[in-house]
Design an enzyme around this catalytic site. Structure first.
Site, mmCIF file in Angstrom:
data_model
loop_
_atom_site.group_PDB
_atom_site.id
_atom_site.type_symbol
_atom_site.label_atom_id
_atom_site.label_comp_id
_atom_site.label_asym_id
_atom_site.label_seq_id
_atom_site.Cartn_x
_atom_site.Cartn_y
_atom_site.Cartn_z
ATOM 1 N N LYS A 161 0.869 -1.181 0.004
ATOM 2 C CA LYS A 161 0.023 -0.191 0.018
ATOM 3 C C LYS A 161 0.815 1.433 -0.036
ATOM 4 O O LYS A 161 0.568 2.070 -0.830
ATOM 5 C CB LYS A 161 -0.801 0.084 1.250
ATOM 6 C CG LYS A 161 -2.169 0.934 1.192
ATOM 7 C CD LYS A 161 -2.855 0.881 2.735
ATOM 8 C CE LYS A 161 -3.802 1.989 2.981
ATOM 9 N NZ LYS A 161 -4.605 1.525 3.905
ATOM 10 N N GLU A 203 10.453 -4.714 4.730
ATOM 11 C CA GLU A 203 10.481 -6.060 4.224
ATOM 12 C C GLU A 203 10.286 -6.056 2.873
ATOM 13 O O GLU A 203 11.169 -6.755 2.020
ATOM 14 C CB GLU A 203 9.563 -6.805 4.959
ATOM 15 C CG GLU A 203 10.052 -7.082 6.478
ATOM 16 C CD GLU A 203 9.247 -6.106 7.279
ATOM 17 O OE1 GLU A 203 8.955 -4.945 6.906
ATOM 18 O OE2 GLU A 203 8.850 -6.438 8.567
ATOM 19 N N GLY A 227 -4.999 -2.546 5.123
ATOM 20 C CA GLY A 227 -4.236 -3.691 4.591
ATOM 21 C C GLY A 227 -4.643 -5.067 4.849
ATOM 22 O O GLY A 227 -4.893 -5.702 3.956
ATOM 23 N N ARG A 228 -5.303 -5.273 6.215
ATOM 24 C CA ARG A 228 -5.734 -6.515 6.443
ATOM 25 C C ARG A 228 -6.890 -7.045 5.960
ATOM 26 O O ARG A 228 -7.753 -7.846 6.155
ATOM 27 C CB ARG A 228 -5.665 -6.802 7.978
ATOM 28 C CG ARG A 228 -6.252 -5.838 8.731
ATOM 29 C CD ARG A 228 -5.903 -6.055 10.307
ATOM 30 N NE ARG A 228 -6.293 -4.985 11.188
ATOM 31 C CZ ARG A 228 -5.825 -3.811 11.337
ATOM 32 N NH1 ARG A 228 -4.688 -3.506 10.584
ATOM 33 N NH2 ARG A 228 -6.309 -2.746 12.012
ATOM 34 N N GLU A 266 -4.672 -7.646 15.291
ATOM 35 C CA GLU A 266 -4.206 -6.405 14.959
ATOM 36 C C GLU A 266 -5.324 -5.445 14.896
ATOM 37 O O GLU A 266 -5.193 -4.355 15.104
ATOM 38 C CB GLU A 266 -3.525 -6.317 13.527
ATOM 39 C CG GLU A 266 -2.636 -5.264 13.272
ATOM 40 C CD GLU A 266 -1.879 -5.382 11.883
ATOM 41 O OE1 GLU A 266 -0.629 -6.112 12.124
ATOM 42 O OE2 GLU A 266 -2.358 -5.319 11.004
ATOM 43 N N HIS A 287 -3.502 -34.559 17.608
ATOM 44 C CA HIS A 287 -2.302 -35.174 18.140
ATOM 45 C C HIS A 287 -1.204 -34.196 18.667
ATOM 46 O O HIS A 287 -0.125 -34.562 18.641
ATOM 47 C CB HIS A 287 -1.599 -36.021 16.743
ATOM 48 C CG HIS A 287 -2.600 -37.081 16.310
ATOM 49 N ND1 HIS A 287 -2.663 -38.247 16.750
ATOM 50 C CD2 HIS A 287 -3.876 -36.769 15.476
ATOM 51 C CE1 HIS A 287 -3.708 -38.957 16.283
ATOM 52 N NE2 HIS A 287 -4.356 -38.038 15.653
ATOM 53 N N LYS A 292 9.427 -1.258 14.934
ATOM 54 C CA LYS A 292 9.877 -0.587 13.553
ATOM 55 C C LYS A 292 10.803 0.503 13.716
ATOM 56 O O LYS A 292 12.062 0.528 13.294
ATOM 57 C CB LYS A 292 8.954 -0.148 12.745
ATOM 58 C CG LYS A 292 8.057 -1.320 11.863
ATOM 59 C CD LYS A 292 7.197 -0.379 10.953
ATOM 60 C CE LYS A 292 6.028 -0.866 10.910
ATOM 61 N NZ LYS A 292 5.043 -0.288 9.805
#
Ligand code: G6Q
Length: 540
Positions: free
Chosen positions: A205, A211, A266-267, A352, A383, A503
């Site tokens: 965005k 990253e 974003g999410r 978030e 399991h 950050k």
């Protein structure tokens, strides 16, 4: 409004005190039609809420609280484009991205649906050129591999949906995802790829996320080194962003930039151009079916009475456990291997959004907000961690998600999968008493170890079949559930300031690492020592 100050909250405390020791076993004995009372069918799913720790009075009391906190009004505000993301002064309009029915949606004098549809058409035209082989690599080869580079909201949604709908993916195109700054992610992903047939989709965005940018530059170098030409960039890179200028600086032509807008968080962005890799990998038609599924649930959420509104009911149940039973976590357990990334995706959607401790008035809350969301697919989870849910000391509300029809022909596998799906919910709810264990003729000292208390709540979400449409319904359901909870907890669900501090500190520390000198005055003793140790060892 502070929820805990309302009389409805007090009523819920009283109700909790009355029923906290009720057992699901007794409640089912008292009312043998209980399942019918708490079951809803909606948008191709069967929702059974009856194995939750609720009585006939619980949901009405929770809904009374929601009405007092103006939930209906808040839903309207979101859909209409009011700037409910106040700390960023933005509207929250992801529902417009998949509004496949309306002809216009005016916000601030702009028809945002026109923009959405223009962008979708641009995506379609581009995807057609890739599918037909008209979009070629620098040396004229067809694109066979698409690598989505993005992180957080620009990765988790496309990754989860691509894996979930792999059954429907187009032939001859393989989509991969690189998100982590860890170079291992890049190296391991590209190691079997060939630059001539690879297209990178850079999703960001802001087009400034560290990253993503570092991975994008590494990818660009990989491509340019192979071809020995900067010209290759525009044949192997497209981007999705709101920051057109930055993308063009990177070397991607305007025609290969796909846009979205600041009113898409974003999410919540996977049905925007952020889903470009999905449209390429799953096909145009399937991308639209996915959007249609989202829209179906959006419509349900927007126009159904709270009493029958599934995201509202699931959201309120979460509040009930979180704030009254004081549980800390919520498990998402898909009995479908295709949904293996769903728990991780929902971790971001939920944690978030609602992992906040400052309310909408800027005050520190004195009640619990968002839960820890976690989970793994069944039967693998059985399991691993199910022991703790069955016999541990914690109550863990679980969502069991499954589908009646499999997408393969191994029916005997599916029958076993679903037998486990139903059995686990039954076992968690009803357990196995000492008396029942004793009847099995085992040594008496072993009885306590073989007893199951039961009374662990779960919600069953059973779909007909995993399709693009049903997946859209499911994702939108959770998005709206999280919205409902944010309103009850009086927090802002659409910002994420909590990701900033780390950050900032990382960029300060990176400068020290690059200089090889630790600025002790800037750090506590532990961090200084760690950095010194790292610098010393990395030089050895
Ligand atoms: C999601 C967050 C966050 C964001 C990433 C990537 O709601 O905002 O996860 O999606 O930080 O940001 P960019 O898309 O700007 O690179």
């Amino acid at each position: 409004m502070k929820p805990t100050a309302s009389k409805e909250w007090q009523e819920l405390i009283n109700h909790f005190n009355e029923i906290q020791n009720f057992s699901l076993k007794d409640m089912f004995i008292e009312n043998n039609m209980r399942a019918n009372d708490f079951t809803f069918e909606q948008s191709g799913y069967y929702f059974d809420l009856s194995k939750n720790l609720i009585t006939q009075n619980t949901i009405p009391l929770l809904i009374k609280l929601a009405r007092e906190l103006k939930l209906e009004h808040e839903i309207e505000d979101m859909f209409s484009g009011k700037k409910i993301n106040q700390t960023e002064n933005r509207s929250v309009l992801h529902t417009a991205l998949r509004d496949v029915k309306s002809s216009e949606h005016i916000v601030d004098g702009q028809d945002i649906l026109k923009n959405v549809n223009t962008e979708i058409q641009k995506m379609e035209s581009f995807v057609q050129t890739v599918h037909k082989g008209d979009f070629k690599g620098y040396t004229g080869k067809n694109i066979k591999n698409v690598v989505n580079i993005g992180i957080g909201g620009s990765n988790l949604g496309p990754l989860m949906v691509y894996e979930a709908l792999k059954h429907y993916s187009v032939e001859n195109i393989n989509v991969q995802f690189i998100s982590n700054i860890d170079g291992t992610h890049f190296i391991e992903t590209i190691k079997d790829l060939h630059p001539e047939s690879t297209l990178f989709v850079i999703c960001s965005k802001t087009f400034t996320t560290q990253e993503t940018m570092v991975n994008a530059f590494t990818a660009r170098k990989w491509v340019q080194d192979y071809f020995g030409s900067e010209q290759a960039t525009k044949h192997h890179f497209v981007a999705v962003s709101t920051n057109i200028e930055k993308v063009m600086e990177f070397g991607i032509g305007r025609n290969n930039i796909f846009q979205f807008w600041d009113w898409v968080g974003g999410r919540y962005s996977l049905t925007s151009a952020i889903g470009l890799s999905l449209m390429i990998g799953l096909g145009i038609e399937n991308f639209h079916l996915l959007r249609a599924g989202f829209h179906q649930m959006d419509q349900h959420f927007k126009s159904t009475d709270l009493e029958k509104n599934i995201p509202v009911l699931l959201g309120l149940l979460g509040v009930w456990y979180n704030n009254f039973f004081k549980v800390e976590t919520h498990a998402i357990i898909p009995y479908d291997q295709y949904l293996k990334y769903l728990p991780g995706y929902l971790q971001q959607t939920d944690m978030e959004s609602n992992g906040k401790s400052t309310d909408r008035n800027g005050e520190y809350v004195d009640y619990q907000t968002g839960p820890i969301v976690w989970g793994e697919p069944g039967t693998d989870g059985q399991h691993a961690f199910f022991q703790l849910i069955h016999q541990g000391t914690k109550k863990i509300p679980c969502d069991f998600i499954g589908f009646v029809n499999p997408l393969h022909e191994l029916n005997h596998h599916h029958e076993i999968l679903l037998a486990n799906f139903f059995a686990q919910q039954e076992a968690l709810a009803f357990g196995k008493s000492e008396a029942e264990v004793a009847k099995e003729n085992i040594d008496s000292w072993l009885i306590p170890f073989r007893t199951f208390q039961g009374n662990n709540p779960s919600t069953c979400i059973l779909g007909e079949r995993l399709t693009p449409e049903s997946l859209g319904v499911l994702i939108a359901l959770y998005e709206h559930k999280v919205f409902v909870q944010g309103i009850i907890w009086n927090i802002f669900s659409f910002d994420q300031w909590g990701v900033e501090l780390g950050k900032q500190l990382a960029s300060r520390i990176l400068a020290e690492i690059k200089n090889g000198v630790v600025n002790k005055a800037q750090h506590d003793n532990s961090t200084s020592n760690l950095l010194q140790y790292y610098l010393r060892k990395s030089k050895e």
